[in-house]
Design a protein around this motif. Structure first.
Motif, PDB file in Angstrom:
ATOM      1  N   GLY A   8     136.569  80.256 105.120  1.00  0.00           N
ATOM      2  CA  GLY A   8     136.978  79.217 106.223  1.00  0.00           C
ATOM      3  C   GLY A   8     137.315  77.896 105.633  1.00  0.00           C
ATOM      4  N   SER A   9     137.803  77.338 106.384  1.00  0.00           N
ATOM      5  CA  SER A   9     138.397  75.890 105.894  1.00  0.00           C
ATOM      6  C   SER A   9     137.639  74.591 106.534  1.00  0.00           C
ATOM      7  N   ARG A  10     136.495  75.094 107.460  1.00  0.00           N
ATOM      8  CA  ARG A  10     135.749  73.918 107.960  1.00  0.00           C
ATOM      9  C   ARG A  10     134.168  74.102 107.473  1.00  0.00           C
ATOM     10  N   ALA A  11     133.619  72.953 107.351  1.00  0.00           N
ATOM     11  CA  ALA A  11     132.257  73.061 106.842  1.00  0.00           C
ATOM     12  C   ALA A  11     131.408  73.876 107.589  1.00  0.00           C
ATOM     13  N   SER A  12     131.540  74.068 109.113  1.00  0.00           N
ATOM     14  CA  SER A  12     130.764  74.854 109.807  1.00  0.00           C
ATOM     15  C   SER A  12     131.108  76.205 109.570  1.00  0.00           C
ATOM     16  N   ALA A  57     138.624  77.138  97.537  1.00  0.00           N
ATOM     17  CA  ALA A  57     137.913  76.178  98.096  1.00  0.00           C
ATOM     18  C   ALA A  57     138.589  74.907  98.349  1.00  0.00           C
ATOM     19  N   LEU A  58     138.553  74.111  99.487  1.00  0.00           N
ATOM     20  CA  LEU A  58     139.131  72.645  99.734  1.00  0.00           C
ATOM     21  C   LEU A  58     138.448  72.025  98.702  1.00  0.00           C
ATOM     22  N   PRO A  59     138.793  70.713  98.436  1.00  0.00           N
ATOM     23  CA  PRO A  59     138.011  69.751  97.518  1.00  0.00           C
ATOM     24  C   PRO A  59     136.646  69.507  98.140  1.00  0.00           C
ATOM     25  N   ARG A  93     134.063  72.439  97.922  1.00  0.00           N
ATOM     26  CA  ARG A  93     133.919  73.154  96.832  1.00  0.00           C
ATOM     27  C   ARG A  93     132.343  73.174  96.224  1.00  0.00           C
ATOM     28  N   ALA A  94     131.691  71.659  96.344  1.00  0.00           N
ATOM     29  CA  ALA A  94     130.397  71.837  95.970  1.00  0.00           C
ATOM     30  C   ALA A  94     129.415  72.956  96.686  1.00  0.00           C
ATOM     31  N   GLN A  97     135.096  83.489  90.777  1.00  0.00           N
ATOM     32  CA  GLN A  97     135.948  82.406  90.257  1.00  0.00           C
ATOM     33  C   GLN A  97     136.086  81.490  91.692  1.00  0.00           C
ATOM     34  N   VAL A  98     135.636  80.317  91.572  1.00  0.00           N
ATOM     35  CA  VAL A  98     135.877  79.303  92.582  1.00  0.00           C
ATOM     36  C   VAL A  98     137.286  78.658  92.222  1.00  0.00           C
ATOM     37  N   LEU A  99     138.093  78.561  93.108  1.00  0.00           N
ATOM     38  CA  LEU A  99     139.575  78.010  92.827  1.00  0.00           C
ATOM     39  C   LEU A  99     139.730  76.567  93.843  1.00  0.00           C
ATOM     40  N   ASP A 100     140.467  75.718  93.047  1.00  0.00           N
ATOM     41  CA  ASP A 100     140.992  74.707  93.809  1.00  0.00           C
ATOM     42  C   ASP A 100     142.078  75.095  94.826  1.00  0.00           C
ATOM     43  N   GLY A 101     141.696  75.060  95.927  1.00  0.00           N
ATOM     44  CA  GLY A 101     142.789  75.429  97.009  1.00  0.00           C
ATOM     45  C   GLY A 101     143.329  76.633  96.642  1.00  0.00           C
ATOM     46  N   GLN A 102     144.540  76.973  96.442  1.00  0.00           N
ATOM     47  CA  GLN A 102     145.055  78.166  95.927  1.00  0.00           C
ATOM     48  C   GLN A 102     144.847  79.387  96.724  1.00  0.00           C
TER      49      GLN A 102
END
Length: 381
Positions: free
Chosen positions: A198-202, A231-233, A236-237, A253-258
């Motif tokens: 997902g793209s939300r913190a929740s 992962a959105l910036p 990501r953490a 592998q964790v990606l920067d977005g993509q």
């Protein structure tokens, strides 16, 4: 024709930012001196949009979660309303999805004489039929991304246009898996699972650990599996911390977005319910759709559900073409088992890909032009 127009837009999350960015690209061709402003993200900014607030401010899902941020969100909406009705008055306001935020704002602006367009028909056919009256009060016109929606809205005297889904034009009919894998440093012979929590913190809070524990179970049975996680910036953490806790090591592998590269490269995806499931369908990828949220939010949403499906591919196909594991069903064991069933069923995957190709063709339209034509008619009416 006057090439200078003032458009106010609100896009409330990553998917809305993407849709609004595509829309602005078409609108700017019609009105080259366009000024656009409001609430948005990086895709909109790339089109010259002036973001007064970032779209992440509205990226909250679930009744209980919204309550926690209610005062801030209502405060932003009121500040925006006052600004749009004063010195920054636009020629038209376009609310992109985010109906809980946008429809009330649109109603207020419309009452004050501002033309209003809502882009992405709220899912009245899936979740909240009571919203139809609010749409009629709020929007001069609705831009629909699914072909059955204009007829549904017409029954309630709501003007609407089917503009296709912008993603169907962005995503190629035949994605290049080999090129995507080369970009990510993966080999053709690798079996790859894309994990999209997902793209939300929740969403990450409720789903990431379940997804990574499922990946751990899969890795025990298939040690050569590889996992990619867009992962959105801003997230990501947190995602990296969850991955470390799961002990997936170099297999993940964790990606920067993509996210599109990950979906192109994968064999199957474990994915949160939402717009990303439609993207996965357009990439012709088998998927396991999952969702988990605050217990009270789930109880409220479940009572409002009008169809047996939650995932967009299933809704659009009218049947369970991909599995859905929701709330308590979304255990790591069940998720891993559902992924395995796809990996062991190449004939079933081939049939699914044919189904998704037909869906892709149905959603392909010149969205930017159709939407711009509809907005121009609203401005001239």
């Amino acid at each position: 024709m006057n090439s200078s127009k003032r458009f106010a837009l609100v896009a409330g999350e990553t998917s809305g930012d993407l849709l609004a960015g595509l829309l602005l690209g078409g609108v700017k061709q019609r009105w080259p001196d366009l000024q656009s402003f409001g609430i948005g993200g990086p895709q909109m900014a790339a089109q010259g949009f002036e973001a007064w607030w970032p779209s992440e401010k509205l990226a909250v899902r679930g009744y209980v979660e919204v309550l926690r941020h209610y005062r801030e969100i209502v405060g932003i909406r009121e500040q925006l309303r006052r600004r749009l009705l004063a010195a920054e008055r636009p020629d038209v306001f376009v609310g992109v999805d985010a109906p809980d935020f946008n429809l009330d704002l649109e109603a207020s602006l419309k009452g004050a004489g501002v033309r209003t367009v809502h882009f992405v028909c709220p899912s009245v056919w899936a979740w909240r039929a009571d919203r139809v009256e609010k749409i009629r009060r709020s929007a001069d016109h609705v831009l629909c991304i699914f072909p059955f929606e204009p007829d549904l809205l017409a029954r309630h005297d709501i003007a609407a246009t089917y503009v296709g889904h912008p993603l169907a034009n962005v995503i190629p009919l035949a994605p290049d898996r080999t090129a995507a894998r080369a970009t990510l440093g993966l080999r053709d012979e690798n079996t790859v699972v894309a994990i999209l929590p997902g793209s939300r913190a929740s969403e990450v809070q409720y789903l990431a650990q379940r997804f990574f524990r499922a990946a751990t179970l899969l890795l025990r049975e298939r040690p050569h599996l590889r996992f990619v996680v867009p992962a959105l910036p801003s997230l990501r953490a947190r995602i990296e911390a969850e991955a470390r806790m799961a002990g997936l090591g170099e297999a993940l592998q964790v990606l920067d977005g993509q996210s599109h590269t990950a979906l192109t490269a994968c064999d199957v995806t474990l994915i949160a319910s939402g717009t990303a499931t439609l993207e996965a369908a357009l990439f012709k990828r088998p998927m396991v759709v999952a969702y988990n949220m605050n217990w009270l939010s789930w109880q409220i949403m479940r009572r409002k559900q009008l169809q047996p499906w939650v995932g967009l591919p299933n809704i659009l196909c009218g049947e369970f073409v991909v599995p859905e594991l929701l709330q308590d069903q979304a255990t790591p064991e069940a998720l891993a088992r559902a992924v395995t069933e796809w990996l062991d069923a190449p004939a079933k995957i081939h049939t699914l890909q044919q189904r998704f190709t037909s869906l892709h063709h149905a959603l392909r339209r010149d969205t930017a032009q159709l939407a711009t034509d509809a907005i121009e008619q609203v401005l001239e009416s």
